[in-house]
Scaffold this motif. Structure first.
Motif, mmCIF file in Angstrom:
data_model
loop_
_atom_site.group_PDB
_atom_site.id
_atom_site.type_symbol
_atom_site.label_atom_id
_atom_site.label_comp_id
_atom_site.label_asym_id
_atom_site.label_seq_id
_atom_site.Cartn_x
_atom_site.Cartn_y
_atom_site.Cartn_z
ATOM 1 N N ILE A 16 121.114 98.279 183.657
ATOM 2 C CA ILE A 16 120.739 99.471 182.883
ATOM 3 C C ILE A 16 119.750 99.157 181.766
ATOM 4 N N ASN A 17 119.668 97.882 181.378
ATOM 5 C CA ASN A 17 118.728 97.538 180.306
ATOM 6 C C ASN A 17 117.494 96.776 180.792
ATOM 7 N N GLY A 18 117.381 96.639 182.094
ATOM 8 C CA GLY A 18 116.214 95.928 182.634
ATOM 9 C C GLY A 18 116.115 94.493 182.158
ATOM 10 N N ILE A 19 117.272 93.826 182.036
ATOM 11 C CA ILE A 19 117.277 92.450 181.524
ATOM 12 C C ILE A 19 117.320 91.458 182.670
ATOM 13 N N GLU A 20 116.376 90.517 182.647
ATOM 14 C CA GLU A 20 116.371 89.404 183.602
ATOM 15 C C GLU A 20 116.801 88.167 182.844
ATOM 16 N N ALA A 21 118.023 87.766 182.984
ATOM 17 C CA ALA A 21 118.451 86.549 182.281
ATOM 18 C C ALA A 21 119.679 85.983 182.967
ATOM 19 N N ASP A 22 119.891 84.710 182.747
ATOM 20 C CA ASP A 22 121.048 84.023 183.294
ATOM 21 C C ASP A 22 122.323 84.785 182.936
ATOM 22 N N ARG A 23 123.145 85.084 183.945
ATOM 23 C CA ARG A 23 124.324 85.931 183.724
ATOM 24 C C ARG A 23 125.355 85.288 182.799
ATOM 25 N N GLU A 24 125.516 83.977 182.921
ATOM 26 C CA GLU A 24 126.483 83.283 182.050
ATOM 27 C C GLU A 24 126.045 83.399 180.586
ATOM 28 N N LEU A 25 124.744 83.300 180.359
ATOM 29 C CA LEU A 25 124.242 83.407 178.984
ATOM 30 C C LEU A 25 124.417 84.823 178.445
ATOM 31 N N VAL A 26 124.159 85.818 179.297
ATOM 32 C CA VAL A 26 124.334 87.207 178.856
ATOM 33 C C VAL A 26 125.807 87.461 178.536
ATOM 34 N N PHE A 27 126.676 86.892 179.365
ATOM 35 C CA PHE A 27 128.114 87.034 179.109
ATOM 36 C C PHE A 27 128.465 86.443 177.738
ATOM 37 N N ARG A 28 127.962 85.231 177.486
ATOM 38 C CA ARG A 28 128.264 84.596 176.200
ATOM 39 C C ARG A 28 127.715 85.423 175.030
ATOM 40 N N ALA A 29 126.544 86.016 175.261
ATOM 41 C CA ALA A 29 125.926 86.834 174.205
ATOM 42 C C ALA A 29 126.794 88.032 173.850
ATOM 43 N N LEU A 30 127.634 88.439 174.789
ATOM 44 C CA LEU A 30 128.479 89.616 174.564
ATOM 45 C C LEU A 30 129.920 89.242 174.185
ATOM 46 N N CYS A 31 130.163 87.932 173.983
ATOM 47 C CA CYS A 31 131.509 87.483 173.596
ATOM 48 C C CYS A 31 131.600 87.331 172.082
ATOM 49 N N VAL A 148 111.315 92.644 173.009
ATOM 50 C CA VAL A 148 111.355 93.136 171.622
ATOM 51 C C VAL A 148 110.418 94.336 171.470
ATOM 52 N N GLN A 149 109.233 94.222 172.040
ATOM 53 C CA GLN A 149 108.289 95.341 171.919
ATOM 54 C C GLN A 149 108.811 96.584 172.629
ATOM 55 N N SER A 150 109.442 96.385 173.796
ATOM 56 C CA SER A 150 109.927 97.554 174.524
ATOM 57 C C SER A 150 111.022 98.279 173.734
ATOM 58 N N LYS A 151 111.802 97.516 172.966
ATOM 59 C CA LYS A 151 112.898 98.128 172.216
ATOM 60 C C LYS A 151 112.488 98.568 170.817
ATOM 61 N N LEU A 152 111.508 97.888 170.229
ATOM 62 C CA LEU A 152 111.259 98.103 168.797
ATOM 63 C C LEU A 152 109.881 98.640 168.446
ATOM 64 N N SER A 153 109.019 98.869 169.468
ATOM 65 C CA SER A 153 107.653 99.256 169.091
ATOM 66 C C SER A 153 107.599 100.605 168.368
ATOM 67 N N ASP A 154 108.505 101.523 168.714
ATOM 68 C CA ASP A 154 108.533 102.799 167.976
ATOM 69 C C ASP A 154 108.853 102.570 166.504
ATOM 70 N N TYR A 155 109.809 101.689 166.252
ATOM 71 C CA TYR A 155 110.183 101.392 164.865
ATOM 72 C C TYR A 155 109.032 100.698 164.135
ATOM 73 N N ILE A 156 108.338 99.804 164.855
ATOM 74 C CA ILE A 156 107.206 99.107 164.236
ATOM 75 C C ILE A 156 106.138 100.128 163.850
ATOM 76 N N GLU A 157 105.809 101.025 164.785
ATOM 77 C CA GLU A 157 104.810 102.058 164.518
ATOM 78 C C GLU A 157 105.182 102.865 163.281
ATOM 79 N N ARG A 158 106.454 103.294 163.262
ATOM 80 C CA ARG A 158 106.909 104.115 162.135
ATOM 81 C C ARG A 158 106.884 103.339 160.827
ATOM 82 N N ALA A 159 107.249 102.059 160.901
ATOM 83 C CA ALA A 159 107.248 101.244 159.676
ATOM 84 C C ALA A 159 105.820 101.058 159.177
ATOM 85 N N VAL A 160 104.880 100.815 160.104
ATOM 86 C CA VAL A 160 103.487 100.621 159.719
ATOM 87 C C VAL A 160 102.947 101.904 159.083
#
Lengths: 241, 241
Positions: A16-31, A148-160
């Motif tokens: 659902i988030n379009g993330i390509e990453a090692d599954r074990e690492l993603v699991f750890r990131a959510l622990c 980061v850009q896909s998630k935060l570019s709107d915030y960057i634009e607004r901050a600028v």
């Protein structure tokens, strides 16, 4: 090793988030540490929590934002610092984490879950950074910057464009009500200057004690700064308890 | 465009430091704002100073250190933060900048050069970070991490082994003598506990005023912390002047 159920959850989270990453690492990131501590105490499994990954992810985020601001906008060093602090704030990162539904996927200890950990800004923002570390460790910096850009570019634009004003007054009220059961009161301590060059100084009080002061060209701006200072003091004192 | 003389200097700087990076970027990394301001005021050339690059380089350094600590040592988040703060400190970076002879190659305005800018820790540390940004913009993160490791791995090792204790007392004395012409005095405010569990509280005073306090298991540790706090306060007040 992930259980079949964990594997399925992580798969879904990545899809659902379009993330390509090692599954074990993603699991750890959510622990969250409350989850890994609980497992260890029950003698079930020894897992590492997402704390070390969060440390790494924070640095990935800082560089991704710095690179984006450096390459895509012509800003001074001071402007870049300010914008990065805004965009990398807990408030913004937890908002993004909510759109990614991190709260639905994070692994928490029972106590933490019962007391609303899955909605807690600090837990969500930290998990966002840990997920970013998983992306970085799997795919390197380029993919991380894109994420980061896909998630935060709107915030960057607004901050600028100067629109991203963090609402410290609301944050302070939430904190004082939760911690002390009372609301902050604002009092104008100074109001001077001709109409075109007004200058305000505002104090914020909690149960009669001065918690912070702020100054600015508008009463609203001065109140926000006063709230910001009060928050800093409360957070420090909270950390010591 | 660089002049033939500038080209030659930059070439030499890169050669003695084994730096592979775009020459124009390395030149910019070595252009202090006092130099570019002077040129602009004289109507000679419009150059960008190294300030924006320093912002980027700082983030490259943080990630390079975070990645190294994450991958090569098994440390907690708190330990990694502490070690990165030590290794990335102005004191360490300016030492490294000195071994790279950045002071001999940096472009400063006349006033800055006459008042010893080429030996100033802040200028040297900032230029180091800007040079790192030049390496990053040319070659990417991998080369940057290698460069950081080649320059800082000894400091990382020492920090991990707990040997890299920054000497705040010496820094504070240097600062107060330069700024106020007087030396800080330390006074033990508290000395309690049985021999095995001693606890000290120390205050540091400047001309009779309390500048900072520190606590610790030894008088020396408490003094260092007191000096650290005093330094933070002095640096903040210096920034406002």
């Amino acid at each position: 090793m992930l259980s079949a159920e964990e594997e399925k959850l992580i798969e879904k989270f990545c899809r659902i988030n379009g993330i390509e990453a090692d599954r074990e690492l993603v699991f750890r990131a959510l622990c969250h540490s409350s989850f890994t501590n609980e497992l260890a105490q029950n003698g079930e499994r020894t897992l590492e929590s997402n704390e070390r990954m969060e440390f790494l992810g924070d640095a990935v985020l800082e560089l991704s934002l710095a690179k984006t601001l450096y390459n895509e906008y012509y800003l001074t060093e001071g402007e870049m610092s300010k914008i990065r602090a805004m965009v990398g704030s807990e408030k913004v990162l937890s908002s993004v984490a909510k759109t990614m539904r991190i709260g639905d996927f994070i692994f928490l200890g029972k106590g933490e879950r019962q007391t609303g950990g899955a909605e807690r800004d600090s837990i969500l923002a930290d998990a966002f950074e840990a997920v970013l570390a998983a992306i970085f460790l799997t795919g390197g910096l380029g993919v991380s910057v894109e994420f980061v850009q896909s998630k935060l570019s709107d915030y960057i634009e607004r901050a600028v464009e100067g629109e991203l004003i963090l609402d410290y007054k609301t944050s302070l009220q939430e904190l004082t009500q939760a911690r002390f059961g009372s609301r902050p009161l604002y009092e104008t301590l100074l109001d001077e200057g001709p109409p075109q060059e007004k200058w305000f100084k505002v104090g914020v009080f909690l149960d009669g004690s001065l918690m912070g002061e702020g100054e600015g060209r508008t009463k609203k701006a001065a109140e926000q700064l006063a709230a910001k200072h009060a928050l800093e003091i409360l957070k420090k004192s909270g950390a010591k308890k």
